[in-house]
Design a protein around this motif. Sequence first.
Motif, PDB file in Angstrom:
ATOM      1  N   ASN A  97       0.808  -1.222   0.000  1.00  0.00           N
ATOM      2  CA  ASN A  97       0.000   0.000   0.000  1.00  0.00           C
ATOM      3  C   ASN A  97       0.843   1.275   0.000  1.00  0.00           C
ATOM      4  O   ASN A  97       0.311   2.366  -0.216  1.00  0.00           O
ATOM      5  N   PHE A  98       2.152   1.128   0.287  1.00  0.00           N
ATOM      6  CA  PHE A  98       3.044   2.291   0.305  1.00  0.00           C
ATOM      7  C   PHE A  98       4.370   1.853  -0.302  1.00  0.00           C
ATOM      8  O   PHE A  98       5.165   1.173   0.338  1.00  0.00           O
ATOM      9  N   ASN A  99       4.606   2.248  -1.538  1.00  0.00           N
ATOM     10  CA  ASN A  99       5.710   1.697  -2.321  1.00  0.00           C
ATOM     11  C   ASN A  99       7.084   1.960  -1.716  1.00  0.00           C
ATOM     12  O   ASN A  99       8.009   1.163  -1.881  1.00  0.00           O
ATOM     13  N   ASP A 100       7.248   3.079  -1.006  1.00  0.00           N
ATOM     14  CA  ASP A 100       8.551   3.421  -0.423  1.00  0.00           C
ATOM     15  C   ASP A 100       8.672   2.958   1.027  1.00  0.00           C
ATOM     16  O   ASP A 100       9.454   3.513   1.808  1.00  0.00           O
ATOM     17  N   ALA A 101       7.932   1.931   1.394  1.00  0.00           N
ATOM     18  CA  ALA A 101       7.987   1.401   2.758  1.00  0.00           C
ATOM     19  C   ALA A 101       9.395   0.912   3.091  1.00  0.00           C
ATOM     20  O   ALA A 101      10.152   0.480   2.212  1.00  0.00           O
ATOM     21  N   PHE A 102       9.734   0.969   4.368  1.00  0.00           N
ATOM     22  CA  PHE A 102      11.040   0.506   4.833  1.00  0.00           C
ATOM     23  C   PHE A 102      10.880  -0.070   6.230  1.00  0.00           C
ATOM     24  O   PHE A 102       9.803  -0.018   6.825  1.00  0.00           O
ATOM     25  N   ALA A 103      11.946  -0.640   6.743  1.00  0.00           N
ATOM     26  CA  ALA A 103      11.919  -1.219   8.088  1.00  0.00           C
ATOM     27  C   ALA A 103      13.114  -0.713   8.877  1.00  0.00           C
ATOM     28  O   ALA A 103      14.149  -0.357   8.305  1.00  0.00           O
ATOM     29  N   LEU A 104      12.975  -0.677  10.194  1.00  0.00           N
ATOM     30  CA  LEU A 104      14.062  -0.283  11.085  1.00  0.00           C
ATOM     31  C   LEU A 104      14.274  -1.400  12.104  1.00  0.00           C
ATOM     32  O   LEU A 104      13.315  -1.901  12.687  1.00  0.00           O
ATOM     33  N   VAL A 105      15.529  -1.752  12.323  1.00  0.00           N
ATOM     34  CA  VAL A 105      15.902  -2.726  13.348  1.00  0.00           C
ATOM     35  C   VAL A 105      16.735  -1.995  14.400  1.00  0.00           C
ATOM     36  O   VAL A 105      17.693  -1.290  14.061  1.00  0.00           O
ATOM     37  N   VAL A 106      16.360  -2.131  15.662  1.00  0.00           N
ATOM     38  CA  VAL A 106      17.110  -1.491  16.737  1.00  0.00           C
ATOM     39  C   VAL A 106      18.451  -2.204  16.916  1.00  0.00           C
ATOM     40  O   VAL A 106      18.510  -3.428  17.042  1.00  0.00           O
ATOM     41  N   ASP A 107      19.519  -1.422  16.912  1.00  0.00           N
ATOM     42  CA  ASP A 107      20.866  -1.931  17.149  1.00  0.00           C
ATOM     43  C   ASP A 107      21.141  -1.829  18.645  1.00  0.00           C
ATOM     44  O   ASP A 107      21.476  -0.762  19.158  1.00  0.00           O
TER      45      ASP A 107
END
Length: 201
Positions: A105-115
């Motif tokens: 639904n949102f082509n520029d979606a991304f993910a974040l992983v906590v370091d």
Amino acid sequence: MASYTLSHQAYLKIIFHAAKHPHKPVNGVLLGKQTATSVLVTDAVPLLHLWTNLSPMMEIGLDLARTHADALGLQVVGYYQATERLDDRALAPVGEKVASKIKENFNDAFALVVDGEKMGTEEPALIPYIANGTSWHPHNSAFAGDSPFTLENQKSPSRAMALIRERGLHRQFGDFDDHLEDVTVDWLNNAGCTDKGAKKT
């Protein structure tokens, strides 16, 4: 690719969620808005710390987060996670599935992983993941130099730890799991966990 800016509020909420449950995996979604070339992440909605697989509870939480975003005139633009291991920087399989679902639904979606190893430092404790076809890969130059990933407030990492150590704001933080146990928990807003004295730098 688009550029991404993470608001102070969104950064704090991600770190508060991870800090409240240091021995459990946690996850949530990112809300924001898009311009022609950039994505501004304005908020984070914490989902789970007990059910971190793609369960019915996850689906319900995602649907409620989307409804909340719509009411604010925002979109669900990404996903975040933290694990119980400090050295675990991989996006979990469930994270890939949720992020891919958001990307539909949102082509520029991304993910974040906590370091986890960077929590407590003045460096951003987040690793962005972007999609390449059907797989997700870390973006190596995040939050440095001419990276497409930036913080709205460069003091967010140090400020987050100060609010945890000095005011214990992470203990007041609630996610969807908490709300299921106590319906008074305001998991969509967490209004009591804001940094009202923050200044942009």
